[in-house]
Design an enzyme around this catalytic site. Sequence first.
Site, PDB file in Angstrom:
ATOM      1  N   LYS A 167       6.800  15.101  -9.479  1.00  0.00           N
ATOM      2  CA  LYS A 167       7.669  15.230  -8.317  1.00  0.00           C
ATOM      3  C   LYS A 167       7.540  13.938  -7.521  1.00  0.00           C
ATOM      4  O   LYS A 167       6.594  13.738  -6.780  1.00  0.00           O
ATOM      5  CB  LYS A 167       7.293  16.411  -7.425  1.00  0.00           C
ATOM      6  CG  LYS A 167       8.396  16.685  -6.364  1.00  0.00           C
ATOM      7  CD  LYS A 167       7.866  17.187  -5.045  1.00  0.00           C
ATOM      8  CE  LYS A 167       7.356  16.086  -4.173  1.00  0.00           C
ATOM      9  NZ  LYS A 167       8.434  15.174  -3.662  1.00  0.00           N
ATOM     10  N   GLU A 176      -5.532  10.842  -3.468  1.00  0.00           N
ATOM     11  CA  GLU A 176      -5.641   9.479  -2.938  1.00  0.00           C
ATOM     12  C   GLU A 176      -4.905   9.490  -1.614  1.00  0.00           C
ATOM     13  O   GLU A 176      -3.681   9.610  -1.567  1.00  0.00           O
ATOM     14  CB  GLU A 176      -5.033   8.483  -3.930  1.00  0.00           C
ATOM     15  CG  GLU A 176      -5.484   7.056  -3.697  1.00  0.00           C
ATOM     16  CD  GLU A 176      -4.576   6.298  -2.756  1.00  0.00           C
ATOM     17  OE1 GLU A 176      -4.926   6.201  -1.556  1.00  0.00           O
ATOM     18  OE2 GLU A 176      -3.524   5.824  -3.197  1.00  0.00           O
ATOM     19  N   CYS A 183      -1.593   2.012   2.144  1.00  0.00           N
ATOM     20  CA  CYS A 183      -2.727   2.829   2.595  1.00  0.00           C
ATOM     21  C   CYS A 183      -4.017   2.035   2.700  1.00  0.00           C
ATOM     22  O   CYS A 183      -4.890   2.355   3.510  1.00  0.00           O
ATOM     23  CB  CYS A 183      -2.925   4.022   1.668  1.00  0.00           C
ATOM     24  SG  CYS A 183      -3.189   3.570  -0.053  1.00  0.00           S
ATOM     25  N   GLU A 223      -3.941   6.143  11.262  1.00  0.00           N
ATOM     26  CA  GLU A 223      -3.178   5.342  10.313  1.00  0.00           C
ATOM     27  C   GLU A 223      -1.738   5.193  10.814  1.00  0.00           C
ATOM     28  O   GLU A 223      -1.008   6.179  10.939  1.00  0.00           O
ATOM     29  CB  GLU A 223      -3.188   5.998   8.937  1.00  0.00           C
ATOM     30  CG  GLU A 223      -2.569   5.142   7.857  1.00  0.00           C
ATOM     31  CD  GLU A 223      -2.707   5.750   6.471  1.00  0.00           C
ATOM     32  OE1 GLU A 223      -2.855   4.986   5.506  1.00  0.00           O
ATOM     33  OE2 GLU A 223      -2.648   6.992   6.354  1.00  0.00           O
TER      34      GLU A 223
END
Length: 469
Positions: A169, A244, A278, A376
């Site tokens: 997906k 992750e 990231c 973040e």
Amino acid sequence: MINYDLYIDGKWMASTGSSRIEVEDPATRQVIGSVPRGTKEDVDKAVAAAKKAFPEWSRTSAKERGRILRKVGDLMEQRKTDFARVISLELGMPIRHVEKWHLKSSIREAVYFAHMAENFEYEYEAEGGWVRREPFGVIAGLTPWNYPMEQITMKLFPAIAAGNCVVLKPSQATPLCACMLANIFEDAGLPPGVFNIVTGAGGEVGNCLALHRDVDMLTFTGSTSAGKEVGALALSTVKKITLELGGKSPLIVLPDADFRAAAEEAVYSVFMNTGQTCCAYTRMLVPRKNKEEIESFLAEEAGRYKVGAPSDPDSDIGPLISKRAFERVKGYIEKGIEEGARMLVGEVPGEIKKGYYVKPVIFTDVTNDMTIAREEIFGPVLSVISYDTVEEAVEIANDTPYGLDSAVYGPAEEAYEVGCRIRAGGVHINGADAHITCPFGGYKESGLGREGGTFGFEEYLEVKSVFGK
């Protein structure tokens, strides 16, 4: 317009539902294509196809699996111009940087994991018997939009090379290049059902895959909050998971470092891909006594980057992925000013005009308790934090719920020693690049499991002990 259907059991087919997801070019806000909004019934079909294909594929020789994967790499190389065009359109990254940032690594991974499959020791003798490594079965892969090809191939290639079948997906924001990959696999001769794509919303298709009892493993890359949610769903059926997740990676500049080189690395890491990385070094920790000198290097380096249309051959930085991302990043920039950080470079974004553009920002006089240093941002925003001692720098670096990546600049031996004290899955000394032979993944809330290297291949293999005389 680039329109695709679902790819299940080696065929393109319509969804059982009637809704479609439009794919937007973030540079122009124009619709460039669409994919189906997949349903539970679509997921069931794809998982059934993968489950049916698994017995034969898992018995296929490692040499044959490797041959097909090498062919995939060759075909990607031949069609990299087409891939680059589509990735640039749906992600918004300037076309001149797409190949390096989004394609080269994927092509290299095909060759690497083909070699791994062909040479891995799947069984060895131990005292009392044998230890075997066997494929799991059906793997569900949920991948993000920020690296829409590389994040797929880093999961897909080792999973298939190890003998598993996959239901993918891709992100609903960048699904088009994933669908192109299905054609590559078909042309390379991959048997039907080994690779399937169900496009759709994460909370719908992704959750269905996480809960599906015929899915043996789920691998996810995305935000920490989303990872916690989908991981909990997957664990309800006790399937293996790899996650992750997010990061707030530090770059420590030691007192005797090459300050210019450190500034170049920090700016490059945070500005490229419009900060949507990231493992970007979004916290730069600098000696207080050298702060002004380093700031001058940062401002100089930032001036070399051009924000512009992805189609412009001179552009370095394109738009953010969406209106939601634009508003999020703008909010963080405003929050940084509100909490007392000083803007060294950049400005508060104005109204959205043609695309979701944000000029890169460098904040200084940041303390590690500020929101911009804790959360973040996922945009081109760098925070510069001062320290007085190296011990304090290490404490600041580790004072975060994340632990994905990090960097240290300074004399090699000292930089290595400091790097080993950082609680993160990766440490880059004096600008050293990551390499596919070494595992990638995070400590703490940055994830579970590893990608790349032997560790990344072994993630897709179960362990069996066979006892005998």
